[in-house]
Structure formats: C-alpha cells, structure tokens
Motif scaffolding. Structure first.
Motif, PDB file in Angstrom:
ATOM      1  N   ALA A 196     -37.504  -6.244  -1.741  1.00  0.00           N
ATOM      2  CA  ALA A 196     -37.563  -4.902  -2.672  1.00  0.00           C
ATOM      3  C   ALA A 196     -38.304  -3.512  -1.810  1.00  0.00           C
ATOM      4  CB  ALA A 196     -37.736  -4.916  -3.191  1.00  0.00           C
ATOM      5  N   CYS A 197     -39.342  -3.652  -1.310  1.00  0.00           N
ATOM      6  CA  CYS A 197     -40.340  -2.966  -0.623  1.00  0.00           C
ATOM      7  C   CYS A 197     -39.064  -2.689   0.379  1.00  0.00           C
ATOM      8  CB  CYS A 197     -41.310  -3.361  -0.008  1.00  0.00           C
ATOM      9  SG  CYS A 197     -42.089  -1.897   0.367  1.00  0.00           S
ATOM     10  N   SER A 198     -38.359  -3.402   1.219  1.00  0.00           N
ATOM     11  CA  SER A 198     -37.857  -3.392   2.789  1.00  0.00           C
ATOM     12  C   SER A 198     -36.989  -2.226   2.507  1.00  0.00           C
ATOM     13  CB  SER A 198     -38.162  -4.426   3.547  1.00  0.00           C
ATOM     14  OG  SER A 198     -37.025  -4.788   5.250  1.00  0.00           O
ATOM     15  N   TYR A 199     -35.837  -3.434   1.285  1.00  0.00           N
ATOM     16  CA  TYR A 199     -34.415  -2.521   1.005  1.00  0.00           C
ATOM     17  C   TYR A 199     -35.188  -0.717   0.844  1.00  0.00           C
ATOM     18  CZ  TYR A 199     -30.972  -1.154  -1.926  1.00  0.00           C
ATOM     19  OH  TYR A 199     -29.656   0.183  -2.929  1.00  0.00           O
ATOM     20  N   CYS A 200     -35.451  -0.276  -0.472  1.00  0.00           N
ATOM     21  CA  CYS A 200     -36.266   0.757  -0.718  1.00  0.00           C
ATOM     22  C   CYS A 200     -36.624   1.636   0.541  1.00  0.00           C
ATOM     23  CB  CYS A 200     -36.639   0.946  -1.517  1.00  0.00           C
ATOM     24  SG  CYS A 200     -38.053   2.510  -2.506  1.00  0.00           S
ATOM     25  N   LEU A 201     -36.899   1.377   0.842  1.00  0.00           N
ATOM     26  CA  LEU A 201     -37.626   2.272   2.180  1.00  0.00           C
ATOM     27  C   LEU A 201     -36.578   2.543   3.308  1.00  0.00           C
ATOM     28  CD1 LEU A 201     -41.290   0.761   3.026  1.00  0.00           C
ATOM     29  CD2 LEU A 201     -40.392   3.003   2.471  1.00  0.00           C
ATOM     30  N   ALA A 204     -44.789  -1.795   6.448  1.00  0.00           N
ATOM     31  CA  ALA A 204     -45.077  -1.593   5.021  1.00  0.00           C
ATOM     32  C   ALA A 204     -45.127  -2.374   3.981  1.00  0.00           C
ATOM     33  CB  ALA A 204     -44.991   0.060   4.610  1.00  0.00           C
ATOM     34  N   PRO A 205     -44.107  -3.480   4.027  1.00  0.00           N
ATOM     35  CA  PRO A 205     -43.563  -4.480   2.907  1.00  0.00           C
ATOM     36  C   PRO A 205     -44.610  -5.368   3.302  1.00  0.00           C
ATOM     37  CG  PRO A 205     -41.535  -3.051   3.889  1.00  0.00           C
ATOM     38  CD  PRO A 205     -42.675  -2.718   4.742  1.00  0.00           C
ATOM     39  N   TYR A 206     -45.380  -5.556   4.144  1.00  0.00           N
ATOM     40  CA  TYR A 206     -46.114  -6.714   5.133  1.00  0.00           C
ATOM     41  C   TYR A 206     -47.716  -6.205   3.852  1.00  0.00           C
ATOM     42  CZ  TYR A 206     -41.724  -8.241   5.787  1.00  0.00           C
ATOM     43  OH  TYR A 206     -40.498  -8.576   6.596  1.00  0.00           O
ATOM     44  N   SER A 207     -47.960  -5.189   4.674  1.00  0.00           N
ATOM     45  CA  SER A 207     -49.268  -4.537   4.077  1.00  0.00           C
ATOM     46  C   SER A 207     -50.198  -4.973   2.392  1.00  0.00           C
ATOM     47  CB  SER A 207     -49.625  -3.144   4.152  1.00  0.00           C
ATOM     48  OG  SER A 207     -48.863  -2.688   5.433  1.00  0.00           O
ATOM     49  N   VAL A 208     -51.096  -4.668   2.913  1.00  0.00           N
ATOM     50  CA  VAL A 208     -51.351  -5.438   1.730  1.00  0.00           C
ATOM     51  C   VAL A 208     -51.771  -4.250   0.114  1.00  0.00           C
ATOM     52  CG1 VAL A 208     -54.002  -4.955   0.606  1.00  0.00           C
ATOM     53  CG2 VAL A 208     -54.006  -6.058   2.426  1.00  0.00           C
ATOM     54  N   ASN A 209     -51.513  -2.532   0.690  1.00  0.00           N
ATOM     55  CA  ASN A 209     -51.236  -2.518  -0.274  1.00  0.00           C
ATOM     56  C   ASN A 209     -49.939  -1.579  -0.116  1.00  0.00           C
ATOM     57  OD1 ASN A 209     -51.588  -0.003   1.411  1.00  0.00           O
ATOM     58  ND2 ASN A 209     -53.132   1.090   0.407  1.00  0.00           N
ATOM     59  N   MET A 210     -49.168  -2.334   0.247  1.00  0.00           N
ATOM     60  CA  MET A 210     -47.876  -1.838   0.974  1.00  0.00           C
ATOM     61  C   MET A 210     -47.740  -0.518   1.377  1.00  0.00           C
ATOM     62  SD  MET A 210     -45.340  -3.545  -1.714  1.00  0.00           S
ATOM     63  CE  MET A 210     -44.145  -5.690  -1.279  1.00  0.00           C
ATOM     64  N   SER A 211     -48.267  -0.039   2.279  1.00  0.00           N
ATOM     65  CA  SER A 211     -48.673   1.368   2.922  1.00  0.00           C
ATOM     66  C   SER A 211     -48.473   1.063   4.473  1.00  0.00           C
ATOM     67  CB  SER A 211     -49.627   1.715   1.896  1.00  0.00           C
ATOM     68  OG  SER A 211     -49.687   3.051   2.730  1.00  0.00           O
ATOM     69  N   SER A 212     -47.956   2.274   4.853  1.00  0.00           N
ATOM     70  CA  SER A 212     -48.629   2.442   6.502  1.00  0.00           C
ATOM     71  C   SER A 212     -48.765   3.991   6.549  1.00  0.00           C
ATOM     72  CB  SER A 212     -47.014   1.568   7.127  1.00  0.00           C
ATOM     73  OG  SER A 212     -45.857   1.493   7.124  1.00  0.00           O
ATOM     74  N   GLY A 213     -49.206   4.143   7.566  1.00  0.00           N
ATOM     75  CA  GLY A 213     -49.169   5.534   7.648  1.00  0.00           C
ATOM     76  C   GLY A 213     -49.899   5.562   9.853  1.00  0.00           C
ATOM     77  N   ASN A 214     -49.508   6.762  10.587  1.00  0.00           N
ATOM     78  CA  ASN A 214     -49.773   6.678  11.327  1.00  0.00           C
ATOM     79  C   ASN A 214     -49.546   8.364  12.667  1.00  0.00           C
ATOM     80  OD1 ASN A 214     -50.297   6.342  13.890  1.00  0.00           O
ATOM     81  ND2 ASN A 214     -49.229   4.211  13.982  1.00  0.00           N
ATOM     82  N   VAL A 215     -49.703   8.411  13.212  1.00  0.00           N
ATOM     83  CA  VAL A 215     -49.193   9.890  13.604  1.00  0.00           C
ATOM     84  C   VAL A 215     -48.728   9.421  15.446  1.00  0.00           C
ATOM     85  CG1 VAL A 215     -51.433   9.575  14.558  1.00  0.00           C
ATOM     86  CG2 VAL A 215     -50.696  11.544  14.660  1.00  0.00           C
ATOM     87  N   ILE A 216     -47.970  10.443  15.808  1.00  0.00           N
ATOM     88  CA  ILE A 216     -47.201  10.031  17.040  1.00  0.00           C
ATOM     89  C   ILE A 216     -47.426  12.034  17.750  1.00  0.00           C
ATOM     90  CG2 ILE A 216     -45.302  10.778  15.921  1.00  0.00           C
ATOM     91  CD1 ILE A 216     -43.973   9.301  17.805  1.00  0.00           C
ATOM     92  N   GLU A 217     -47.247  11.624  19.344  1.00  0.00           N
ATOM     93  CA  GLU A 217     -46.644  12.781  19.998  1.00  0.00           C
ATOM     94  C   GLU A 217     -45.471  13.466  19.842  1.00  0.00           C
ATOM     95  OE1 GLU A 217     -50.159  14.587  21.026  1.00  0.00           O
ATOM     96  OE2 GLU A 217     -51.057  13.412  20.226  1.00  0.00           O
TER      97      GLU A 217
END
Length: 634
Positions: free
Chosen positions: A182-187, A147-160
């Motif tokens: 800061a984003c990495s620390y928060c998450l 997430a911290p390195y994404s354009v909108n600091m967002s990441s999502g996915n699906v797992i079995e």
C-alpha cells in the motif's frame, strides 16, 4: 540531511470533510476531545499513533526526520487548530510541514487514500534539463523504493543539483498503518501526479492522507519559505522582500480586474447557454477551460459535416473530423435530432467531462449550442480507437507489439482508477470497451464516451437501474441481469478488455467461433496451466510470457462473477506494476457471464457483435430496445 529545524511547526493546509448535513453531536465532540487529548502525550515518544474511540478513528504522523520535541509541539498545535477550523465536521485533516493529523467517523486504518491532497510547486524550472528529466526522477524513485521497507516508512536524502547550483533535498513517507504494498502504491501514485506538474521544478511537494513526497532546494527541515541559511540576516533582504510583495500585490490586483471583466463579458454569456441545459457554471469544475464554438466555425472545420469527414455513427449521433482555422484537428460529436435520449446524454457528457482532467481520458475542448444543433468538440485522436487495430489481424501484428499493449492496459487502468477514486467525483463509466479506448499519435490510450456514465455521491457504492446501458460481452453479469452497477461493474469490463488485448480476440466473437466466450475459455486454459495458449501469436515470440500469464491472472480476477471479490482499480494498478504483490486465486469459472452472453445472443441475433444496448426491463426486450454507441471522437 541538515538536522536544524524551525523553532515552531509550519502550517500547510487543512480540509473539513463533513459529511454534509450531518454535524457532529455533543457526544461526538466530547469523545473527539478525549481522543485528541491522548495524542499530545503519545507524541512525546511516538512519531506515529492511531487509535479509535467509540466510533471515532484518529491518527497523527510526524515526519520521520523530525525530533520528538518538534513532533510533540506540532501534534499539540494540530489538535488545537483542527477542531477550531472544522467545529461541526465529523471528518477532518490538517497538514503541517512537520506532521499530519486526521480524524473520521469512518474506519480508514490501513487504507490508501489519495484525496484530499495538497499539491504545491514553485514557478521556477531547473536550469538543467537533465536534472528535471533524469536526476530528480531517479533521486525520488530511489527514495520511494526505500521508504516502504524502512522502520517508519520514511526516507530522505540529499543530492547535488545537476546544473551545479547547489543541493536538492527530498523526503518521502507513508502512514505507519499501511503495509509495504500500500505504501509503495501510494508513493508511486504521487510520482505520477508530479510528472504532469512539477518534476522539472526546483521545489514541489504532494501531501495526501496516506503519504507524501517533498523535493526542495533547501533542507526540508527548514521552513519552505526560508531562504538559504547563508543569507539570513543580511542587509538588503527586507527591502527586496518589500519590493516583491508590492509587485505581487499589483499583479494580483490586475489579475482580479481582468478576471472580473472576463466574467462580466464572456463567462455570463456562456453560462446562459449551459443553463438552458440545466448545467450551472459553478458545477463545471474546470469550466474556465471550456470554449464555446459558433456553428459557422464548426461548419467550416467539418466542411458542413461532409460525408468525407464522417468518422463514425454512434447511438446519439455521428462523429466528424474537423480542422480549426489555427490548424488544430478536432472531432465533433453531433447530437442526433431524432434521438429521444440524446439531450439527456449530451447534458450528462458535458457535466462530466468538463470536470475530468487526466492524461488517460479524452479531452473535451468545447461545445456549440446554436439553433437546433448541439455539438461536443473533442481533441482529435489520430489513431482512432483500439478496436480498429486489435481486431484487424494485419494492423494488430504490425502495430500492437507487447510494449504498446502493456502501455494501453496500464494507461486504461489508470484512467479508470482516476474516475473511480482520484477525481473530484466518483464516476462509473458503464460502457468501457475497445471502441471507447482512443489512441493518440503515440498510441497512448484515452477513455472516451461518457454519455452513459453515472456519478456516485458520498459513500454510495452501488445503484440499481431499469435502463441497462452497455455492450454485450463487456457488461458484468449483475448489471446485465439485475440492473445493479458499481465501480466493480467497470472492473469486470476492464478484465474483459485485458483478455482481448492479450489474446487479440473479441470476447463475443470468440463465442461464435468455438461455443465459448473468451473469458470462459481463458479461465479454463489458465486453470489447466495452459494460459500461454491464450497469448496472441503475433507477440508471443517477443514478449515476457511469465508477465503476460500474470496479467491474464489479473484479468480473470477482474472478471469474476461475484463483484465483491473483484479487486478495485487501485489494486489492479498496483498488481500490474509490482510482481511482489501476491495474487489470489479466482474463485469460480465465469458461468454467469457465459449464461448471459448465451441469452443475449439468442434474443438479439440481428445485432452486431459489438453493439451497445439500452434495455428498459428484461433481456427478452433487448432486440426491440437497442441503440448503438459504436464510435466516439476520433
């Protein structure tokens, strides 16, 4: 992920943040309306937007996988609802499942804020232990790393799911005004939060003003209360829902009745005892978990405070080991009857600790007020305190390897961060030292002894006192010399503690051996690129030297003379956990610390090297007005 969204945003939670006794003026409300009006139009093409207007700071954040249309509707709803819910507040925040909006009269842009927060989880555990302990954790960590390195600091996915029951969906995101660190620390902080409550649950989420994590059985783009799409509209669902609702209402009624009876017969009785100390039950926070012990039980547990059960003697009384009838081991702090300050310290400790819940803080189990006895009952810490191992060369070599030392440093840092930033209160410990870091069966650290701690309210950042309390060698220079203390005073103490753990040497003991205190010696060696000479010889062969040198650097940043340039504990935790964070250079050698230690050594030759002091006015009176606070619940 499934891209099907609900037709309208789903409200989650909101907080009216005050400040108290300072309602929004007509001008403020007018400016706020203008600011919020700009949000709806911006949300038609932006998922994140922050702006300030005449001293009002506001922003909105839409979930990274939300459509522009849903983002616009969600923000529009939030701009209407939040001022209605918080009509007189200058600061407020609201969460929907699809967006977050907040405003404040204080500039919060670019800052990591972890409170207030909304933490929710379902009651069901995963049916597969591996999924809760391994699969989910790995899945979430992958999203957090991305997430911290994404354009909108967002990441999502699906797992079995590991148990074959279907899919699991995850989404993490940060505010767009935060940097990568800061984003990495928060998450990662939210991951730590989830470890204690939810990591093994099938659905959970943590929402904060700066970032969020969501993990569910159903596509997160759906309403969290919705069943799987395959079951929508099938006959029988309505009947099942009615049965569930009726059963739930019945359970709630029974719970309310039991709670009323409990309050009437037990809580009032306990509250009357606390009122004698000026402690109101409503102020306790987690007071429902407090147990009142009778003196007979304590006498039996400690063999009537026998010498064999005595663990140590503090400035406010002795500490005894005990065992309850159910076999649970406890530590009992017995208030000294001759201590003129003991009652106030007792009141302070009860009021503080009962509100604190963190795995790196010692847990207060209960109290006893009977006759002249005033007792605090703590969980028993089998391995006593850190100083028992750290400053005993044989025990240190046999027990404190690098892994355990690093765990103690990180755990202590997290406990201190909780006190400063993440608890319901802002608490300054004022006596952090090796003997006040207790160790459990697995050598995990827990900060103890809150008798001298102070609560900071609102935006208070520092205070002044004529009664300096603390321990030689750990006290920050501005506190020892001028009576000024703040969260940065604790940061200084933590820096000294880090140096002691990494070197195996006492700060003041080192001064007596070589003419320098440890922190001064460490700065000189590190500045000469000889930091490796500081590392305890008992661990130097089996540890990552480059990492320890980095940690020595962090410790020196904490122990700088100027409190303004010391890092906060959240920054310290971030620096300890990530090698990607660039470390600034310490500004100057710690001359003030050395000067203070020299003065204190001359004025209190008769005191022990790790003795706690209470000074009413000046350093010249230290030896006449001293108390020890050496030991705490063991």
């Amino acid at each position: 992920m499934d891209s099907t969204f609900p037709t309208s945003p789903t409200y989650a939670d909101h907080y009216c943040l005050g400040p108290e006794n300072q309602t929004a003026t007509a001008t403020y409300k007018s400016d706020l309306t203008a600011l919020l009006d700009s949000f709806s139009s911006r949300a038609s093409h932006l998922s994140f937007y922050n702006v300030s207007l005449d001293g009002i700071y506001g922003l909105f954040l839409c979930r990274g996988d939300a459509s522009i249309d849903l983002c616009r509707v969600c923000v529009a709803n939030a701009t209407q609802l939040l001022p209605q819910r918080c009509p007189s507040d200058r600061r407020a925040i609201i969460w929907y499942e699809q967006c977050m909006l907040r405003y404040s009269d204080i500039d919060f842009f670019g800052q990591v804020e972890l409170v207030p927060y909304n933490l929710r989880w379902n009651s069901g555990n995963t049916t597969s232990p591996d999924e809760g302990n391994i699969g989910t954790r790995g899945f979430i960590y992958t999203l957090v790393d991305r997430a911290p390195y994404s354009v909108n600091m967002s990441s999502g996915n699906v797992i079995e799911a590991g148990d074959g029951t279907g899919r699991r969906y995850g989404h993490v995101q940060c505010r767009g005004d935060l940097n990568v660190s800061a984003c990495s620390y928060c998450l990662r902080h939210l991951i730590n939060q989830s470890e204690t409550c939810c990591i093994g649950k099938t659905e959970w989420r943590v929402l904060t003003p700066s970032c969020f994590i969501k993990y569910e059985m159903y596509p997160i783009t759906e309403s969290p209360s919705a069943p799987p799409s395959a079951n929508k509209g099938k006959g029988g669902n309505s009947t099942r829902i009615i049965i569930i609702v009726l059963s739930t209402l019945g359970s709630v009624f029974v719970a309310i009745l039991v709670g009323f009876l409990y309050y009437s017969f037990f809580v009032r009785k306990r509250s009357s005892h606390l009122m004698e100390l000026g402690i109101r039950l409503s102020d306790e926070g987690h007071g429902e978990e407090m147990q009142q012990f009778d003196l007979a039980t304590i006498h039996h547990a400690t063999n009537k405070f026998s010498w064999e059960n005595k663990l140590g003697e503090g400035g406010f009384g002795p500490v005894y080991k005990g065992k309850l009838p159910n076999g649970e081991e406890i530590a009992v702090k017995r208030l000294s009857m001759i201590s003129s300050q003991g009652l106030e310290e007792f009141k302070n400790e009860v009021k503080l600790i009962v509100k604190l819940q963190h795995k790196n803080l010692v847990r207060l189990l209960g109290y006893c007020l009977e006759g002249d006895e005033k007792l605090l009952v703590y969980e028993f810490m089998a391995n006593a305190s850190l100083d028992r191992f750290l400053f005993d060369s044989e025990k240190c070599k046999a027990v404190l390897d690098w892994e355990k030392r690093s765990n103690i440093i990180i755990g202590t840092a997290r406990g201190l961060q909780y006190l400063h930033e993440d608890s319901r209160l802002k608490i300054i410990h004022r006596d952090l030292k090796a003997s006040n870091v207790l160790l459990d069966d697995d050598m995990n650290p827990k900060i103890s002894d809150f008798g001298t701690a102070r609560i900071f309210g609102g935006n208070q950042i520092e205070a002044n006192t004529e009664r300096v309390v603390g321990t030689y060698g750990y006290m920050a220079p501005e506190y020892a010399l001028e009576g000024l203390f703040s969260n940065k005073s604790d940061v200084y103490s933590f820096g000294i503690l880090m140096l002691e753990i990494l070197s195996g040497k006492r700060n003041r003991g080192f001064y007596q051996e070589s003419g320098q205190i440890l922190v001064t010696h460490a700065w000189m060696k590190w500045n000469e690129s000889k930091g490796h000479e500081l590392i305890d010889p008992s661990i130097v062969d089996g540890c990552p030297v480059s990492e320890i040198l980095r940690w020595i650097h962090i410790a020196l940043l904490c122990a700088q003379d100027d409190p303004a340039v010391r890092p906060t504990m959240s920054s310290v935790v971030l620096m300890l956990g990530s090698r990607s964070v660039n470390l600034p250079q310490p500004l100057t050698p710690p001359y003030s610390a050395a000067r203070f230690i020299s003065m204190s050594d001359q004025s209190s030759r008769s005191l022990a090297s790790d003795q706690s002091i209470t000074s009413a006015s000046s350093l010249l009176e230290l030896s006449e007005k001293s108390e020890t606070t050496e030991l705490d619940p063991r």
